[in-house]
Scaffold this motif. Structure first.
Motif, mmCIF file in Angstrom:
data_model
loop_
_atom_site.group_PDB
_atom_site.id
_atom_site.type_symbol
_atom_site.label_atom_id
_atom_site.label_comp_id
_atom_site.label_asym_id
_atom_site.label_seq_id
_atom_site.Cartn_x
_atom_site.Cartn_y
_atom_site.Cartn_z
ATOM 1 N N LEU A 297 0.823 -1.208 0.000
ATOM 2 C CA LEU A 297 0.000 0.000 0.000
ATOM 3 C C LEU A 297 0.860 1.262 0.000
ATOM 4 C CD1 LEU A 297 -2.814 -1.060 2.484
ATOM 5 C CD2 LEU A 297 -2.922 -0.972 -0.026
ATOM 6 N N SER A 298 1.936 1.240 0.753
ATOM 7 C CA SER A 298 2.835 2.390 0.797
ATOM 8 C C SER A 298 3.467 2.646 -0.570
ATOM 9 C CB SER A 298 3.917 2.151 1.849
ATOM 10 O OG SER A 298 4.826 3.221 1.857
ATOM 11 N N ARG A 299 3.877 1.579 -1.239
ATOM 12 C CA ARG A 299 4.482 1.723 -2.566
ATOM 13 C C ARG A 299 3.491 2.332 -3.557
ATOM 14 N NH1 ARG A 299 6.659 -3.079 -3.055
ATOM 15 N NH2 ARG A 299 4.830 -4.086 -3.916
ATOM 16 N N PHE A 300 2.247 1.868 -3.528
ATOM 17 C CA PHE A 300 1.228 2.401 -4.430
ATOM 18 C C PHE A 300 0.888 3.848 -4.079
ATOM 19 C CE2 PHE A 300 0.786 -1.858 -5.899
ATOM 20 C CZ PHE A 300 0.217 -1.763 -7.158
ATOM 21 N N ARG A 301 0.788 4.154 -2.790
ATOM 22 C CA ARG A 301 0.479 5.521 -2.351
ATOM 23 C C ARG A 301 1.587 6.481 -2.774
ATOM 24 N NH1 ARG A 301 0.249 4.508 2.599
ATOM 25 N NH2 ARG A 301 -1.945 3.961 2.683
ATOM 26 N N THR A 302 2.831 6.054 -2.601
ATOM 27 C CA THR A 302 3.966 6.901 -2.970
ATOM 28 C C THR A 302 3.990 7.161 -4.478
ATOM 29 O OG1 THR A 302 5.269 6.133 -1.092
ATOM 30 C CG2 THR A 302 6.484 7.062 -2.942
ATOM 31 N N ALA A 303 3.724 6.128 -5.244
ATOM 32 C CA ALA A 303 3.800 6.255 -6.703
ATOM 33 C C ALA A 303 2.593 6.968 -7.305
ATOM 34 C CB ALA A 303 3.951 4.874 -7.342
ATOM 35 N N LEU A 304 1.404 6.751 -6.713
ATOM 36 C CA LEU A 304 0.177 7.212 -7.363
ATOM 37 C C LEU A 304 -0.712 8.099 -6.505
ATOM 38 C CD1 LEU A 304 -0.763 3.800 -9.015
ATOM 39 C CD2 LEU A 304 0.431 5.723 -10.088
ATOM 40 N N GLY A 305 -0.311 8.379 -5.287
ATOM 41 C CA GLY A 305 -1.115 9.221 -4.419
ATOM 42 C C GLY A 305 -2.201 8.428 -3.705
ATOM 43 N N PRO A 306 -3.151 9.136 -3.080
ATOM 44 C CA PRO A 306 -4.190 8.462 -2.288
ATOM 45 C C PRO A 306 -4.982 7.418 -3.088
ATOM 46 C CG PRO A 306 -4.231 10.819 -1.874
ATOM 47 C CD PRO A 306 -3.265 10.590 -3.007
ATOM 48 N N ASP A 307 -5.285 7.719 -4.328
ATOM 49 C CA ASP A 307 -5.998 6.737 -5.148
ATOM 50 C C ASP A 307 -5.135 5.515 -5.411
ATOM 51 O OD1 ASP A 307 -8.319 8.217 -5.254
ATOM 52 O OD2 ASP A 307 -7.880 9.091 -7.216
ATOM 53 N N GLY A 308 -3.821 5.702 -5.383
ATOM 54 C CA GLY A 308 -2.909 4.576 -5.556
ATOM 55 C C GLY A 308 -3.054 3.569 -4.434
ATOM 56 N N ALA A 309 -3.228 4.062 -3.204
ATOM 57 C CA ALA A 309 -3.434 3.166 -2.070
ATOM 58 C C ALA A 309 -4.734 2.379 -2.248
ATOM 59 C CB ALA A 309 -3.456 3.953 -0.760
ATOM 60 N N ALA A 310 -5.768 3.033 -2.762
ATOM 61 C CA ALA A 310 -7.033 2.342 -3.016
ATOM 62 C C ALA A 310 -6.849 1.266 -4.081
ATOM 63 C CB ALA A 310 -8.109 3.349 -3.433
ATOM 64 N N LEU A 311 -6.096 1.585 -5.115
ATOM 65 C CA LEU A 311 -5.806 0.597 -6.155
ATOM 66 C C LEU A 311 -5.025 -0.573 -5.566
ATOM 67 C CD1 LEU A 311 -5.731 -0.399 -9.079
ATOM 68 C CD2 LEU A 311 -3.734 1.086 -9.427
ATOM 69 N N GLY A 312 -4.047 -0.269 -4.737
ATOM 70 C CA GLY A 312 -3.278 -1.324 -4.079
ATOM 71 C C GLY A 312 -4.172 -2.231 -3.253
ATOM 72 N N MET A 313 -5.128 -1.649 -2.534
ATOM 73 C CA MET A 313 -6.050 -2.446 -1.725
ATOM 74 C C MET A 313 -6.904 -3.359 -2.595
ATOM 75 S SD MET A 313 -6.993 -3.458 1.170
ATOM 76 C CE MET A 313 -6.253 -2.337 2.325
ATOM 77 N N VAL A 314 -7.350 -2.857 -3.729
ATOM 78 C CA VAL A 314 -8.126 -3.686 -4.657
ATOM 79 C C VAL A 314 -7.277 -4.871 -5.116
ATOM 80 C CG1 VAL A 314 -9.171 -3.753 -6.958
ATOM 81 C CG2 VAL A 314 -9.665 -1.846 -5.420
ATOM 82 N N LEU A 315 -6.030 -4.621 -5.436
ATOM 83 C CA LEU A 315 -5.149 -5.708 -5.872
ATOM 84 C C LEU A 315 -4.916 -6.712 -4.754
ATOM 85 C CD1 LEU A 315 -2.584 -3.634 -7.957
ATOM 86 C CD2 LEU A 315 -4.346 -5.212 -8.836
ATOM 87 N N LEU A 316 -4.740 -6.226 -3.533
ATOM 88 C CA LEU A 316 -4.558 -7.138 -2.397
ATOM 89 C C LEU A 316 -5.796 -8.016 -2.213
ATOM 90 C CD1 LEU A 316 -2.798 -4.750 0.130
ATOM 91 C CD2 LEU A 316 -1.779 -6.724 -1.023
ATOM 92 N N ARG A 317 -6.983 -7.414 -2.307
ATOM 93 C CA ARG A 317 -8.221 -8.191 -2.169
ATOM 94 C C ARG A 317 -8.348 -9.224 -3.271
ATOM 95 N NH1 ARG A 317 -11.140 -3.372 -0.681
ATOM 96 N NH2 ARG A 317 -11.907 -3.284 -2.806
ATOM 97 N N GLN A 318 -7.934 -8.850 -4.471
ATOM 98 C CA GLN A 318 -7.993 -9.806 -5.575
ATOM 99 C C GLN A 318 -7.138 -11.035 -5.272
ATOM 100 O OE1 GLN A 318 -9.425 -9.801 -8.915
ATOM 101 N NE2 GLN A 318 -10.788 -8.359 -7.909
#
Length: 97
Positions: free
Chosen positions: A71-92
């Motif tokens: 989540l931190s990697r996605f947030r750093t690279a893509l901002g707050p929406d990046g963390a949401a995207l990371g969470m979707v991938l984790l759930r998948q």
């Protein structure tokens, strides 16, 4: 002293039709989406294999510290929406908790 001037790069003789350009750009997005879908499928398969190995070894189904790294990697690279995207991938990869 000799000076040389480069000729300007010629553009198209007629402007590109905006509808054609939009169509080409949408085709490029579709190609990106196909790559993303394939990468997500690969990521899910890898995650499932990790989960199976952890379970077979008596471990927990997930690692919260690892998820925080993702989540931190996605947030750093893509901002707050990046963390949401990371969470979707984790759930998948692991399913909902």
């Amino acid at each position: 002293m000799s000076t040389s001037t480069a000729a300007p790069v010629a553009g198209p003789t007629t402007p590109e039709d905006p509808a054609e350009r939009i169509g080409a750009l949408r085709d490029a997005i579709d190609a990106c989406d196909a790559e993303i879908i394939e990468l997500v499928r690969r990521r899910v398969a890898i995650s499932h294999e990790i989960g199976a190995l952890r379970a077979a070894d008596g471990g927990t189904r997930l690692s919260l510290s690892r998820e925080q790294q993702v989540l931190s990697r996605f947030r750093t690279a893509l901002g707050p929406d990046g963390a949401a995207l990371g969470m979707v991938l984790l759930r998948q990869g692991r399913g909902r908790l």
